[in-house]
Scaffold this motif. Sequence first.
Motif, PDB file in Angstrom:
ATOM      1  N   TYR A 244     -40.733  41.681 -10.371  1.00 53.07           N
ATOM      2  CA  TYR A 244     -41.573  40.593  -9.879  1.00 53.07           C
ATOM      3  C   TYR A 244     -42.952  40.668 -10.521  1.00 53.07           C
ATOM      4  O   TYR A 244     -43.500  41.758 -10.739  1.00 53.07           O
ATOM      5  N   ASP A 245     -43.485  39.505 -10.837  1.00 53.41           N
ATOM      6  CA  ASP A 245     -44.869  39.474 -11.278  1.00 53.41           C
ATOM      7  C   ASP A 245     -45.752  39.956 -10.135  1.00 53.41           C
ATOM      8  O   ASP A 245     -45.570  39.550  -8.979  1.00 53.41           O
ATOM      9  N   ARG A 246     -46.679  40.795 -10.466  1.00 53.96           N
ATOM     10  CA  ARG A 246     -47.649  41.292  -9.489  1.00 53.96           C
ATOM     11  C   ARG A 246     -49.036  41.127 -10.098  1.00 53.96           C
ATOM     12  O   ARG A 246     -49.197  41.202 -11.322  1.00 53.96           O
ATOM     13  N   VAL A 412     -49.193  34.135  -8.270  1.00 51.39           N
ATOM     14  CA  VAL A 412     -49.277  35.593  -8.141  1.00 51.39           C
ATOM     15  C   VAL A 412     -50.733  36.046  -8.260  1.00 51.39           C
ATOM     16  O   VAL A 412     -51.216  36.861  -7.461  1.00 51.39           O
ATOM     17  N   LEU A 432     -41.772  33.752  -3.223  1.00 53.65           N
ATOM     18  CA  LEU A 432     -43.193  34.058  -3.394  1.00 53.65           C
ATOM     19  C   LEU A 432     -44.046  33.407  -2.318  1.00 53.65           C
ATOM     20  O   LEU A 432     -44.820  34.086  -1.636  1.00 53.65           O
TER      21      LEU A 432
END
Length: 496
Positions: A244-246, A412, A432
């Motif tokens: 996952y993009d963080r 994000v 998200l």
Amino acid sequence: MATPGAGTVLWILVTLTTCLSSLLYLTGSDITCPVACVTGLIVLVSSLLLWRLRQRDDGTGRRVCVLVLGDIGRSPRMQYHALSLSKHGYNVTFVGFLDTKPHQDVLRQEKIKIVPIAEVKGVRVGPKILTYVTKVIVQFLQLLHVLLRMELQSHILMQNPPGLPSMAVAWLVCVLRGSRFIIDWHNYGYTIMALSHGQRHPVVRLAKWYEHLFGPLATHNLCVTKAMKDDLQKNWGIKATTLYDRPASIFREAPLTLQHQLFMRLAKTYPEFQYSGSQDVKVERTMFSVRNLADDRVTLRAERPVLLISSTSWTGRRKRWFLLSFCINAPVKYEGFIKGGASLPSLVCVITGKGPQKEHYRKLIDCLHLEHVKICTPWLEAEDYPVLLGSADLGVCLHKSSSGLDLPMKVVDMFGCCLPVCAIQFSCLQELVKHEENGLIFRDSQELAEQLKALLSQFPNSDGTLGLFRRNLRTNRGERWSDNWDQNVLPLITAP
């Protein structure tokens, strides 16, 4: 899938040579000896070339190539990959276009070497298909030249899309050099192309076949959502790791001092940030903040407008929706609420980004002549964008996934700054954005306008829904990028 070893490739060449020589001998051919000599020479030269290409040294295991066939400065996830690799002692060769300045952390990191490549335009005369084909061929040769000339890398980590022709080139180089091939799936390239050409266009079908052919050849695969992981497994036969993009550590709520400094810089160029009231020599004011010159204390103005932020690439794709839903319809409806007697604050909408059609839309926005809604379209440096997100009151995201399987990186980053969002609905967005928990999901401009009205009715009081969303984001921050990367990607890099 592991890349073939040098012994495997050499064994194939020797086998083919032996089979050819045997066939010629059994048929009584007079050219057996010459052919055997020529093929033997080919095997020898090929072996020497392979040995040369695969010659390892003490540093090979600590070198990784990060490849993006796009603008490095506008590829935050790949920049984060490069920073994480360098943090763990890897020397990173970062290959891509250098149109926009990357983040300062990337530029300052001694273990990251940027190798810029030029964007190829292709032949400008003749049919469009000729332009496209020549562009792909020239880009293929350019990438092949760049990747074969660099020191031997233990891994090539590439972004897809764009994957044509970089996916084929990276795979070929990994086969020739014995490197491991990792694809980071951000989306599917063919679904993006289908937005312009339609699903049945021959080029779209070719792009889909291409991704289906080369995708499974990677040693490892990463993807951005659980929905994409399931789709890759079911429809592509690819086992991927969800990363996952963080948000990086630079995305956080900005201190008031940094907010005021940014507002002062922006006020020099954009009147939307300039304070229009009477001036006081004892204080320094912007539309949003006040700095007491006696003690340097910064406060936010109680009567300030709402600072709302969104972003776009200002290109033709999907811009009709963007213009209608956000730049025109929603602001006009919000203005109508105020003129109709609703007690709502004024809005300053900041739309960041750049692109060839920006000026065109800027003129259309100016024709609205709104009184209570101001729209500003700056291009921000990489260091200023996180501060602006950390200073804003609300974010708006109009990203609609072409595949329905990726998530907007801009959200994000907003969540890293504890900034609530209103986001346009698509299939996996709920991975998200949690509706009525950290933001709201809308389907059209009318619903967006109604959400703005509901969220901002108590501004700047923090007890309302907007304040609740921000508090939820502070409580449920989750992992940052570095922890997430260490857990999911580092084991793939260090695996024997």
